[in-house]
Every structure is written in structure tokens, then in C-alpha cells.
Design an enzyme around this catalytic site. Structure first.
Site: not given
Lengths: 318, 297
Positions: A155, A218, A254
Site C-alpha cells: 500500500d 485506496k 479500497k
């Protein structure tokens, strides 16, 4: 909205120079702020009951990236979290496993060891999380360290300073470099929508990340308020839908941070289904970055199974 | 001038400003999540108002609010809790006429009898307020043990107490079941009398303005038969008072449901709410913690 009118047939072209990239991103249609918020509010009034609710609860559990990103994290805390990931509800073996455990890079090895053979991925934040304020060399090194320690998913955060000052090429190159450093690992690109100010920026950043090779986009680090909101997620889901239309590729979404109740999670699932489509109702393409959400999902699950409202005393503190 | 409930008046040129009777949950006054309401009549069958009809989800929300408030409320000093209970009595005094009129309408009493009931309810708050910082001395003890230890037992609050309030006594009865639970640090989810809920709503308004933290008392108007089973089976409720249950079979069923997580259960008995209550309700919702402490070291 569609993006075919923005010259998507030449999508390969738009990344050929910074100038073209900028023109493409600035040429994306603007987001109707009131419309997006009203749409999100409408979708969250859907009533999901009984068997549909049971399905949604189990799906939401399978979509969780169980996350701990605190300065005070210890190997013990990560081990406890991994046990919970493998068996969320010790009293009920039918409760599904979560998708991944998300930790800082130095704790990846611990999580990897605990989760061996479980099929649960280890996700690691990287690239000077959460601010992203560091040199590219250090960000690449950070990513390589995480992958070397066994991270299945990375991430990364984008450089919001560069994005907001219009240096899209820099952001693009950075994501591409991390993409390469991450190797086979799944790359999730954190836009930190709470700092991007407008929905137009969220749409641009989403396209930028997808063009640069993100597997997932995300919303947030969870360190900035506001974190994930339903309208922001809606805008990002529209972006992945349009990108899929243009290229045939599926990019995941996400939302992370601030999703605490089963009710919230179900609102997100409704929005996913209505915006990107049922393809995205899959842990491969939609995740929740959350920690306290899991207990609320388990409580709702128990309520459906037993008929009694359970209390937080019956679930782990984490 | 006597305060009157929200009855429409015929000869007034002024439009009536009628009160919406709502629930009291977590310090706020929401309508029922279910959107339902029901007609409340006075003792002679004449329309008084519409009250919110709470659902199981309102009860669930109320338990969440009560649990959230528990740590703060039980952590306050006993002295402070006593002050807050006394404050409730003070604020009720200022609404004496309103309470009297509501009780008179609900229970079919003459206004002078209703005033006496309100007096008794206010006095009951004062009576329980006085117990706040005396409870530990009376209920607690220091215990002789065969070793070099102090050994003492202290009363602590049980947790969230669900109360099915008396059906007949709309204010005095309600006060007599809520006050003993909260004075020791418990938090309460109360289901009011079904046919006489209006004084309870006003009591909620008093609580909202008398330093009682939101969520310590949550008041649901509606049917105890409908909501009771959900509260009795709720695993985050620690005790239940069945004062308002009139059907013995229903009481048994609720007690069975309450056994799921070993709730403390207070069975319904015929009670005269005007009598001095004694300590039995107060001590019902306590856990005795015994501590060993070495001496002479």
C-alpha cells in the site's frame, strides 16, 4: 459519465509525455458534487435484510484488510491480529477469514510467519507512509524491504504535495517506479482523498494511479480526517468502471478509515454493486481497510444466528 | 395558572403549539427508528397525544448508548452522582405544575392528589440522592481474615440495567425503579408504562437538563411485551427489573431469556410505590468486590 469522449482510444498515448497526461487529466469531466453526494445518500437508504444481509456480512468480512498502523504496534499485537484474521469468531467456525492483514514494513515478517499456510495475504504500507514525504530512492528501498520480507500487497501513498501543485508527471513516475520495485506484489495506491480537497481531484488522482499501473486505488491512510467517505468511494468506483470500459482491465477499490459499523459496510457494498457492478463484489476487487469494523460485523452475524443481540464483551479487544 | 397538557382549545385565537412526545436515547430525543407512534388517551379515554412507539432497534440503540455512558457514570465519585440526582429533583420542582397535570390526566387523579404524587416522586429522588455516598459504608464491609491482610468488600455497579417500568404509576413508579439503579453507577434503559407514557417523556426532558450525562438513562415509550424479550435476551444487558410485567407467564419467559447471560433479575411483585422503598432495589444491582491488601510489611 463516460470518458470515451476524452480520447480514450489513445490511452497509451496520454502517458507518453507529461504535457499529454496533464491535458488528459484536466480534460476529465468534472464531478457534480451535489449529485455525487445525493447519489451516495440515496444508495445508503437501501434496506438489506435477512439472507441478503447474511450474505453481505460474510462478504464484508472476507473483504477486510485487518489493519494495525500505530507507532505502538508490537510483534505481539500483530500476532494477536493474525490469529483474529484466521479465525475471527472463535465461537463460530463458519465465520469466514479476512482477506489480508495490513501492517508496517518492519512487522511484515512477523505477520507472514503467523499467516503461513492460511491463504491470508500480508499487506504492507510503504513509501514513507503516511506522509509520503521522502526521496524516491528511499521510497523504492522501503518497498523493496517490504516485498523482501514477504509482503503480498504493497500500500503506497502518493506525493500529495506534487499532485496538488500540478506536477502530475512526478506522481506518475513515482507510482511507476514503485510498481516496478513491488514486483509481483499487488500494488494499492493511496490517494489520501482527505487532502485532495475536491472530487475532481479524486477523479484525476484515480485515473493517474490506474494509468501508472495500480492494481487497487485506496482512499486514505486513516491518519487524516476525513478518511473514507461514501461519495469519495463512489467517485473512485466510477473511475474504475470507466477505466474498465476503456481498457478491459479490472482495478480494485479500497476505502480505508472511519468505516466502523456493519451498516456502513453494507452501504459501501450497495454502492459497489450499483456503481462498478457485481464483478467488484469480490475480495480481489474491493477491500475495506478497517480494524474495529470486524467486531461489529461479527456481532451482527451472531445476532442473525442466535436471535439475541450480543455485546462487545464477547469479542476480542484490539 | 395551571399548566395543561396539549389539548386543543376551541376558543383560542392562537394556534396550538403541540408537543411531540419522543424517546430519550443517548441524551437526544429521537423519534422511533420504526417511524411508529400510538395514541395515548387520558384515564377517561379522551385523546391526549401521540407517543413514539419504540421498536427493538430503538432498544438496541439505547443499550449501546447506556453501555457507552457506563464507564463515565460509574467512574464518577459517589458524592458527584448524589449531586446529580439531587439536581434532577431540583429541576423537577420547577416543572411541578406540568408533572401534576400530566399525572392527573394519565392516572385519573384529582389535581391535588396528582400534586402529592409529584411531591413524592421528587422526594424519592432526594432520598436516593442521599444514599449515593452512604451505600459503600452500609453495604460494604471490612472482613476479618486469618492472615496479615486487610480484607474489604466494596459495592460496584453491575452495568446496564433494563427496566420495564410499572404500568400503573407513571411517574412515582418510574422514579422508584430508575433512581435506585443509577445512584450506584449503573446505566438504565427504561420502557415506560404503555398507556401512561407522557410523564416519563417529561422526566426525560428534566434529565437532559440536570447534569445527568447523556445515555445514563434512556427512556423508551411503547410496549414492554414487544421490547422486553429483546432486552431480556440482550447479552450486553446485565440486569433486568420486571416491575411492569403483569402476566406471570410473560415474566417467566423473560426470566428464562435473561438466564442466557446470567442477568440479575428482579421479579414483579405487587408494590405500593408510596411506601418508603428500603434498600432492596438499590442493592439488587450491585457487584461486591472483595480486595485483599497486605499489612505489616
Amino acid at each position: 459519465m463516460t470518458t470515451t469522449d476524452t480520447g480514450v482510444d489513445s490511452l497509451a498515448d496520454v502517458t507518453s509525455s507529461e504535457d499529454r497526461l496533464r491535458r488528459f487529466l484536466l480534460g476529465l469531466p468534472g464531478v457534480d458534487q451535489v449529485g455525487a453526494e445525493a447519489r451516495a445518500a440515496t444508495l445508503s437508504t437501501r434496506s438489506i435484510k435477512t439472507t441478503a444481509k447474511a450474505y453481505a456480512l460474510d462478504l464484508a468480512i472476507q473483504m477486510i484488510d485487518l489493519t494495525t498502523l500505530e507507532g505502538q504496534d508490537t510483534p505481539g499485537k500483530v500476532r494477536a491480529l493474525c490469529s483474529k484474521a484466521k479465525r475471527p469468531d472463535p465461537a463460530d467456525p463458519t465465520a469466514p477469514q479476512v482477506a489480508a492483514v495490513c501492517v508496517y514494513p518492519d512487522l511484515v515478517a512477523t505477520a507472514k510467519y503467523e499467516l503461513r499456510g492460511s491463504g491470508i495475504n500480508v499487506a504492507s504500507v510503504a513509501t514513507a507512509f503516511p506522509s509520503g514525504r521522502s526521496s524516491l530512492a528511499i521510497k523504492v528501498q522501503d518497498t523493496q524491504d517490504a516485498v523482501a520480507a514477504g509482503a503480498d500487497e504493497v500500500d503506497m501513498v502518493i506525493d500529495r504535495g506534487a499532485f496538488l501543485s500540478g506536477r502530475y508527471g512526478l506522481v506518475f513516475d513515482e507510482i511507476a517506479a514503485i510498481r516496478e520495485a513491488a514486483g509481483d506484489a499487488h500494488l494499492k495506491v493511496i490517494l489520501e482523498t482527505g487532502e485532495l480537497v475536491t472530487y475532481d481531484n479524486v477523479r484525476r488522482a484515480s485515473w493517474l494511479a490506474m494509468l501508472a499501473g495500480a492494481d487497487f486505488i485506496k482512499t486514505s491512510t486513516g491518519k487524516v480526517s476525513p478518511a473514507a467517505t461514501l461519495p469519495v468511494t463512489l467517485v473512485m468506483l466510477e473511475a474504475v468502471r470507466d477505466y474498465h470500459e476503456a481498457t478491459g482491465l479490472h482495478i480494485g477499490v479500497k476505502p480505508a478509515g472511519g468505516i466502523r459499523t456493519a451498516k456502513d459496510a453494507i452501504k459501501y457494498l450497495v454502492t459497489v454493486n450499483e456503481t462498478a457492478g457485481p464483478d467488484w463484489l469480490d475480495p480481489e476487487l474491493f477491500r475495506f481497510g478497517a480494524s474495529s469494523l470486524l467486531n461489529d460485523l461479527l456481532m451482527q452475524r451472531t445476532k442473525l444466528a442466535t436471535g439475541n443481540y450480543p455485546g462487545p464483551d464477547y469479542f476480542t479487544l484490539d | 395558572m395551571v399548566w395543561r397538557p396539549t389539548l386543543p382549545t376551541k376558543d383560542s385565537a392562537r394556534l396550538d403549539v403541540r408537543k411531540t412526545y419522543k424517546l430519550y436515547v443517548g441524551g437526544a430525543f429521537p423519534r422511533s427508528e420504526s417511524g411508529r407512534s400510538y395514541v395515548v388517551n387520558n384515564a377517561r379515554g379522551k385523546f391526549l397525544a401521540n407517543a413514539s412507539q419504540a421498536s427493538r432497534k430503538d432498544a438496541r440503540d439505547a443499550v449501546v448508548a447506556a453501555r457507552k455512558a457506563f464507564g463515565g457514570w460509574s467512574g464518577k465519585t459517589a458524592y458527584n452522582r448524589g449531586q446529580v440526582l439531587y439536581r434532577i429533583a431540583e429541576v423537577m420542582e420547577g416543572r411541578h405544575e406540568q408533572f401534576s397535570a400530566e399525572v392527573a390526566a394519565a392516572e385519573g387523579l384529582s389535581i391535588s392528589k396528582a400534586r402529592a404524587v409529584v411531591d413524592a416522586a421528587i422526594d424519592r429522588w432526594v432520598w436516593y440522592a442521599g444514599w449515593a455516598d452512604k451505600l459503600a459504608q452500609v453495604v460494604g464491609s471490612s472482613n476479618p481474615v486469618a492472615g496479615p491482610y486487610f480484607d474489604f468488600s466494596l459495592p460496584e455497579a453491575t452495568g446496564v440495567v433494563a427496566v420495564l417500568a410499572p404500568q400503573d404509576s407513571s411517574l412515582l413508579g418510574l422514579t422508584s425503579v430508575i433512581a435506585p439503579a443509577i445512584v450506584s453507577g449503573n446505566t438504565v434503559v427504561a420502557v415506560t408504562s404503555f398507556e401512561r407514557p407522557l410523564p416519563a417523556v417529561t422526566l426525560g426532558e428534566v434529565m437532559a437538563t440536570s447534569d445527568l450525562p447523556g445515555g445514563v438513562v434512556n427512556i423508551l415509550t411503547g410496549s414492554a411485551s414487544e421490547i422486553g424479550p429483546w432486552l431480556a435476551g440482550h447479552l450486553d444487558v446485565n440486569a433486568i427489573d420486571l416491575a411492569g410485567v403483569t402476566d406471570p407467564e410473560e415474566a417467566t419467559a423473560l426470566e428464562v431469556a435473561a438466564a442466557e447471560n446470567l442477568k440479575r433479575v428482579r421479579r414483579p411483585v405487587d408494590e405500593d410505590w408510596t411506601e418508603s422503598p428500603g434498600l432492596s432495589r438499590l442493592t439488587q444491582y450491585l457487584e461486591l468486590k472483595t480486595v485483599w491488601h497486605p499489612i505489616g510489611v
